[in-house]
Design an enzyme around this catalytic site. Structure first.
Site, mmCIF file in Angstrom:
data_model
loop_
_atom_site.group_PDB
_atom_site.id
_atom_site.type_symbol
_atom_site.label_atom_id
_atom_site.label_comp_id
_atom_site.label_asym_id
_atom_site.label_seq_id
_atom_site.Cartn_x
_atom_site.Cartn_y
_atom_site.Cartn_z
ATOM 1 N N ARG A 14 0.841 -1.168 0.130
ATOM 2 C CA ARG A 14 0.051 0.064 0.105
ATOM 3 C C ARG A 14 0.949 1.417 0.026
ATOM 4 N NH1 ARG A 14 -5.023 1.644 -1.484
ATOM 5 N NH2 ARG A 14 -6.285 2.546 0.414
ATOM 6 N N THR A 33 -9.603 0.019 -10.098
ATOM 7 C CA THR A 33 -8.475 -0.748 -9.667
ATOM 8 C C THR A 33 -8.445 -2.042 -10.420
ATOM 9 O OG1 THR A 33 -9.077 -0.019 -7.431
ATOM 10 C CG2 THR A 33 -8.113 -2.184 -7.638
ATOM 11 N N ASN A 56 -5.943 3.964 -7.436
ATOM 12 C CA ASN A 56 -7.153 4.383 -6.945
ATOM 13 C C ASN A 56 -8.156 4.852 -7.788
ATOM 14 O OD1 ASN A 56 -9.089 5.044 -4.663
ATOM 15 N ND2 ASN A 56 -8.417 7.227 -4.833
ATOM 16 N N ASP A 70 -7.975 7.935 -0.026
ATOM 17 C CA ASP A 70 -8.264 6.918 0.659
ATOM 18 C C ASP A 70 -8.336 7.287 2.172
ATOM 19 O OD1 ASP A 70 -9.368 5.365 -1.276
ATOM 20 O OD2 ASP A 70 -7.933 3.880 -1.204
ATOM 21 N N SER A 76 -10.059 -0.823 0.603
ATOM 22 C CA SER A 76 -11.120 -2.084 0.577
ATOM 23 C C SER A 76 -10.840 -3.183 -0.202
ATOM 24 C CB SER A 76 -12.590 -1.403 0.154
ATOM 25 O OG SER A 76 -12.987 -0.329 0.844
ATOM 26 N N GLY A 136 -13.666 -0.332 -5.469
ATOM 27 C CA GLY A 136 -13.661 0.768 -4.169
ATOM 28 C C GLY A 136 -14.323 -0.056 -3.042
#
Ligand code: DON
Length: 553
Positions: free
Chosen positions: A89, A362, A382, A404, A434, A455
């Site tokens: 991430r 995504t 994103n 996010d 998510s 998302g």
């Protein structure tokens, strides 16, 4: 590339159009990427080698979401049953701060967290490629970069979907990058686009390694570019980026063991909560997408997303009470107020309000190799093409993952998700996600590999796909094709793909207090999955909502 060979070994069932292979399979958003991943395994590589090649190929063939400048999560299962995850991430730059997207009155500044250089998080994808290789790779990494570099040089043929994506975003891309940028041109279906700048960037990374992206020429060019655009990221931010190997979230649902992603993704926790909340019910008896089934899923989802809002964030910065909120008795209590007679109002569970935007921006890929290893990766910029800020010199779009974070408590982000202190911005922190790459075991054997973009709808799309197979006996393609629904606590709306519900069901659910929205999203999720059948063959679920494709042998 010998992709014609791959096509021969992918068997297509004439009655249900399910695609199967005997040995290895990749399902991803693009045929080019699936072919490249499958070829790596055909050449003797394992699922991790294929992961690297597929991730790189998607960065070329699917710039809408595929990337070297974003981040994601990988869940894996080795042939010996050992499982784990890699968190790649993005992180907030050091100069980021809690109120960076607010004006002097404390209000969120529209667009600042989604389409400015400040929206860009420190990318994790290149670090992931090198860390995965160091841990599990068997083929020299330079070789794994080869097919993506070739693809970038030779170019990709734009599909109708690609053109749709470009057209939907072109005005914003030109506004942000000027009309000389690669994506400013008037492309048509069938045109070939070549990515020379990206090919050069990939060549340098292949040659000099991870440090090229995080400290070298690429890093310096990237930071100079972002600074010209008003960004605050530094080469030091890049240099200090680290992926994290984390324990997966593992839970049982009836005869399944589900292995999925924990914080900083909310996916695994919410999935565990929802499965536990629905487990006392006989879903087969209720029927697929029946009124009662929709009610049950909606009410479990409502309660889970309310918890997501409050409790979840980066576990390295905030205490996330995973154990407590996935515990049986706690979840039983959460469902006490549920009745089939009428909807629970989200305001009774908590409060807030917002608007949505459609999203499949995504990308997910699932891989099983001929040795029995499985890899499930969801990766993203994103938004569609991320921030839509394109670095022509380096040949890639930048993510807008900073959105996010919860820019302000209770104010919804792009996906309509609200958040609290747990997901406030802080330097070096990872924004809540998510993304839910997932692996399912049955009888201790590999059973499914799946995930999706979407998302906030990712979690519920993964949930429904698993249920379609395990409760309703669908094959993987059928499970992926089936219409989906979604609820996320706030806004208090059941999103439905057109045709998921009959007119009578909508009427009846409305009478019980559910607000059904069949218009906002024409699609919910875009699942790419693999099912291992009892005889060991792999069945693909390549989502027809996109150009998604399976390859294998
Ligand atoms: O991490 C997340 O949850 C989001 N950044 C995912 C974005 C996404 O799925 C966009 N596509 N639909």
């Amino acid at each position: 590339m010998k992709s014609h060979l791959l096509a021969w070994s992918l068997i297509v069932c004439c009655c249900c159009s399910a695609q199967t292979t005997r040995n290895a399979m990749v399902v991803s958003a693009k045929k080019e990427a699936s072919d490249i991943g499958a070829q790596v395994m055909k050449d003797g590589g394992n699922a991790f080698d294929a992961m690297i090649a597929t991730q790189l190929a998607l960065a070329v063939a699917y710039p809408y979401a595929g990337n070297i400048s974003g981040g994601g999560f990988m869940v894996y299962r080795l042939a010996n049953g050992q499982t784990g995850t890699l968190d790649f991430r993005e992180t907030a730059p050091k100069a980021a701060h809690r109120d960076m997207f607010l004006d002097t009155n404390g209000n969120v500044i529209q667009g600042k967290s989604t389409e400015t250089a400040l929206s860009v998080g420190v990318p994790g994808s290149v670090a992931a490629i090198f860390d995965v290789h160091a841990a599990f790779g068997t083929i020299p990494i330079k070789k794994l970069f080869g097919p993506a570099i070739l693809l970038a040089r030779n170019g990709i043929v734009l599909s109708e979907k690609d053109i749709e994506h470009i057209r939907q975003n072109q005005a914003d891309i030109i506004r942000l990058n000027g009309d000389k940028t690669l994506y400013a041109q008037g492309y048509q279906t069938g045109d070939v686009v070549k990515f020379h700048a990206l090919a050069k960037t990939l060549e340098r990374i292949a040659k000099y390694g991870r440090s090229e992206f995080y400290e070298g020429e690429t890093a310096k060019k990237l930071i100079a570019f972002l600074n010209r655009k008003g960004g605050v990221m530094t080469v030091s931010d890049l240099k200090h980026y680290k992926t994290k190997w984390r324990d997966p979230i593992v839970f049982d649902y009836k005869d399944l063991r589900i292995v999925t992603m924990g914080p900083p993704s909310s996916g695994g926790v919410c999935l565990a909560q929802i499965f536990a909340m629905i487990s006392p019910y006989d879903l087969r008896d209720l029927g697929h997408n029946s009124e009662k089934y929709v009610q049950l899923l909606t009410e479990a989802e409502r309660r889970s997303y309310a918890d997501r809002n409050h409790f979840l964030g980066d576990p390295d910065f905030t205490h996330v009470p995973v154990k407590q909120i996935t515990e049986g008795e706690y979840l039983k209590q959460r469902m006490r107020s549920f009745s089939f007679d009428k909807a629970t109002a989200s305001s009774e569970v908590s409060h807030g309000n917002i608007a949505f935007s459609e999203s499949d921006e995504t990308t997910h890929y699932s891989i099983v190799d001929q040795f029995g290893n499985a890899v499930s990766v969801t990766t993203t910029l994103n938004g569609a093409y991320g921030s839509k800020i394109y670095c022509d010199e380096l040949g890639f779009f930048l993510n807008n993952e900073m959105d996010d974070f919860s820019a302000k408590s209770g104010v919804p982000n792009y996906f309509g998700l609200t958040g609290s202190k747990a997901n406030a911005i802080a330097p070096g922190k990872r924004m809540l996600s998510s993304m839910t790459p997932t692996i399912v075991e049955k009888d201790k054997q590999l059973y499914m590999v799946l995930g999706t973009p979407g998302g906030s709808t990712i979690i519920t799309s993964v949930l429904q796909t698993i249920l379609n197979v395990s409760e309703f006996g669908m094959g993987m393609q059928q499970a992926v094709d089936a219409k989906r629904l979604h609820h996320q606590w706030l806004p208090d709306i059941v999103l439905s793909e057109p045709g998921a519900l009959t007119v009578e069901q909508v009427k009846s659910l409305t009478a019980k207090g559910y607000k059904i929205d069949e218009r906002t999203f024409s699609i919910i999720g875009k699942v790419d999955a693999i099912l291992i059948r009892p005889d060991g063959t792999k069945e693909a679920g390549a989502d027809k909502r996109g150009n998604d494709a399976a390859a294998g042998f």
